[in-house]
Design a protein around this motif. Structure first.
Motif, PDB file in Angstrom:
ATOM      1  N   VAL A  94       0.726  -1.308  -0.206  1.00 40.83           N
ATOM      2  CA  VAL A  94       0.170  -0.134  -0.179  1.00 40.83           C
ATOM      3  C   VAL A  94       0.433   0.854   0.063  1.00 40.83           C
ATOM      4  CG1 VAL A  94      -1.939   1.346   1.101  1.00 40.83           C
ATOM      5  CG2 VAL A  94      -1.521  -1.660   1.157  1.00 40.83           C
ATOM      6  N   SER A 145      -1.881  -1.375  -3.551  1.00 46.53           N
ATOM      7  CA  SER A 145      -2.827  -0.594  -3.503  1.00 46.53           C
ATOM      8  C   SER A 145      -1.987   0.767  -3.592  1.00 46.53           C
ATOM      9  CB  SER A 145      -3.587  -0.431  -2.887  1.00 46.53           C
ATOM     10  OG  SER A 145      -4.817   0.495  -2.438  1.00 46.53           O
ATOM     11  N   ILE A 147      -2.912   4.960  -3.055  1.00 46.26           N
ATOM     12  CA  ILE A 147      -4.143   5.795  -2.396  1.00 46.26           C
ATOM     13  C   ILE A 147      -3.307   7.115  -2.787  1.00 46.26           C
ATOM     14  CG2 ILE A 147      -5.505   6.297  -0.627  1.00 46.26           C
ATOM     15  CD1 ILE A 147      -5.209   3.501   0.147  1.00 46.26           C
ATOM     16  N   ARG A 187      -4.599  -1.173  -8.098  1.00 50.63           N
ATOM     17  CA  ARG A 187      -5.192  -0.635  -7.765  1.00 50.63           C
ATOM     18  C   ARG A 187      -4.912   0.809  -7.185  1.00 50.63           C
ATOM     19  NH1 ARG A 187      -8.390  -0.739  -4.052  1.00 50.63           N
ATOM     20  NH2 ARG A 187      -7.370  -2.688  -3.208  1.00 50.63           N
ATOM     21  N   CYS A 188      -5.430   2.201  -8.240  1.00 53.64           N
ATOM     22  CA  CYS A 188      -5.214   3.157  -7.763  1.00 53.64           C
ATOM     23  C   CYS A 188      -6.153   4.287  -7.628  1.00 53.64           C
ATOM     24  CB  CYS A 188      -4.014   3.904  -9.224  1.00 53.64           C
ATOM     25  SG  CYS A 188      -3.319   5.756  -8.659  1.00 53.64           S
ATOM     26  N   ASN A 189      -6.203   4.944  -6.621  1.00 51.13           N
ATOM     27  CA  ASN A 189      -7.574   5.948  -6.423  1.00 51.13           C
ATOM     28  C   ASN A 189      -6.860   6.725  -5.319  1.00 51.13           C
ATOM     29  OD1 ASN A 189     -10.042   3.254  -7.077  1.00 51.13           O
ATOM     30  ND2 ASN A 189      -8.009   2.518  -5.689  1.00 51.13           N
ATOM     31  N   LEU A 234      -9.954   1.764   0.249  1.00 52.51           N
ATOM     32  CA  LEU A 234      -8.566   1.409  -0.436  1.00 52.51           C
ATOM     33  C   LEU A 234      -7.576   0.353  -0.447  1.00 52.51           C
ATOM     34  CD1 LEU A 234      -9.344   5.477  -1.626  1.00 52.51           C
ATOM     35  CD2 LEU A 234     -10.633   3.601  -2.405  1.00 52.51           C
ATOM     36  N   ALA A 235      -7.035   0.248   0.474  1.00 51.29           N
ATOM     37  CA  ALA A 235      -5.869  -0.258   0.999  1.00 51.29           C
ATOM     38  C   ALA A 235      -6.162  -2.086   0.710  1.00 51.29           C
ATOM     39  CB  ALA A 235      -5.381   0.250   2.277  1.00 51.29           C
ATOM     40  N   ASP A 237      -8.732  -5.622   1.105  1.00 48.71           N
ATOM     41  CA  ASP A 237      -9.186  -6.353  -0.763  1.00 48.71           C
ATOM     42  C   ASP A 237     -10.579  -5.443  -0.527  1.00 48.71           C
ATOM     43  OD1 ASP A 237      -7.527  -7.582  -0.415  1.00 48.71           O
ATOM     44  OD2 ASP A 237      -7.974  -9.207   0.043  1.00 48.71           O
ATOM     45  N   SER A 239     -12.274  -3.409  -1.302  1.00 49.50           N
ATOM     46  CA  SER A 239     -12.900  -1.992  -2.374  1.00 49.50           C
ATOM     47  C   SER A 239     -11.334  -2.730  -4.121  1.00 49.50           C
ATOM     48  CB  SER A 239     -11.379  -0.899  -2.486  1.00 49.50           C
ATOM     49  OG  SER A 239     -10.044  -1.291  -2.015  1.00 49.50           O
ATOM     50  N   SER A 240     -12.105  -4.500  -4.153  1.00 49.37           N
ATOM     51  CA  SER A 240     -10.865  -5.713  -4.977  1.00 49.37           C
ATOM     52  C   SER A 240     -11.553  -4.509  -6.589  1.00 49.37           C
ATOM     53  CB  SER A 240     -11.630  -7.060  -4.502  1.00 49.37           C
ATOM     54  OG  SER A 240     -12.740  -6.805  -4.847  1.00 49.37           O
ATOM     55  N   THR A 243     -11.008   1.311  -9.269  1.00 44.48           N
ATOM     56  CA  THR A 243      -9.522   1.841  -9.152  1.00 44.48           C
ATOM     57  C   THR A 243      -9.950   2.890 -10.531  1.00 44.48           C
ATOM     58  OG1 THR A 243      -7.918   1.238  -9.795  1.00 44.48           O
ATOM     59  CG2 THR A 243      -9.575   0.292 -11.137  1.00 44.48           C
TER      60      THR A 243
END
Length: 254
Positions: A94, A145, A147, A187-189, A234-235, A237, A239-240, A243
């Motif tokens: 993360v 992930s 963030i 994933r990037c949010n 977001l960090a 699972d 939010s799997s 993204t």
């Protein structure tokens, strides 16, 4: 796949790196990620503050915490930061690009090139470099992930924060770009953060802010701990399938 509320937010066995992690929103997220089971890398320019936060994390949660001094606006510092994290933990699962700055200025024509470059460097250039370095390693390892901590100022620019707003708007664009660059593994949010009461807010005109906050749906500023739930989402699972998203946490600003 069934959603398991007992394990979805569990970060046990993972490593989180948080820039600007020794105070304010960053410190709150460091503690929140550690309480969820993650070992943490606490990065900021002030090594003593990083050491203090890291010691608190280890004492309060039992997780390992690595303090590292790093200036986000300097790419050489970021290269060294990533090397230190991987040397200690062997991985980063993360990344929280939280470090930011918005210096005051008297007028737009009085903004110096040095100030402008500093704001862009810390809020945009540095997060780009760190996400590029760590995201590449995450993708090679099979997941992770990223963030980015953006700002409501990117969506509601005001004259007194124009360079900062531009930098954070750029960070929003990078968020979507990196989601596609490193997907499907990484994933990037972004969390589009509103006004929070941190050490920085001590210098505000409280009456002026109170009048402004009347226009918020919640009619108040946030407390640092109130960003932690979104960061954990977001960090983890939980939010799997999320993204490239810009999640607003601003008390209902308009």
């Amino acid at each position: 796949m069934k959603f398991d509320t007992h394990t979805a937010f569990d970060l046990t066995g993972r490593v989180a790196l948080v820039t600007g992690g020794s105070r304010g929103l960053g410190e709150a997220m460091v503690h929140g990620l550690a309480r969820a089971g993650a070992d943490v890398v606490v990065a900021s320019r002030n090594l003593d503050s990083c050491k203090e936060t890291a010691a608190e994390v280890e004492r309060d949660t039992g997780r390992s915490a690595l303090p590292v001094s790093a200036h986000v606006g300097r790419w050489a510092d970021l290269d060294a930061l990533v090397e230190a994290a991987y040397e200690r933990f062997g991985r980063i699962d993360v990344l929280v690009n939280n470090a930011g700055m918005s210096p005051l200025y008297d007028s737009l024509d009085g903004v110096s090139e040095e100030l402008f470059d500093k704001v862009i460097g810390v809020n945009l250039k540095g997060p780009f470099r760190l996400a590029a370095l760590v995201g590449t390693k995450m993708a090679a390892a099979g997941g992770g992930s990223i963030i980015n901590i953006s700002s409501a100022g990117a969506l509601h620019p005001r004259p007194e924060i124009a360079p900062y707003s531009a930098a954070k708007a750029g960070l929003n664009a990078l968020t979507v770009g990196f989601a596609h660059a490193f997907g499907p593994a990484v994933r990037c949010n972004a969390i589009v953060a509103g006004t929070f009461h941190t050490d920085v807010s001590a210098s505000w005109d409280s009456e002026q802010f109170a009048r402004r906050a009347e226009g918020f749906a919640l009619q108040r500023g946030g407390q640092p701990e109130e960003i932690v739930g979104t960061a954990l989402y977001l960090a983890s699972d939980a939010s799997s399938y999320t993204t490239g998203a810009l999640l607003t946490v601003d008390g209902g600003q308009r």
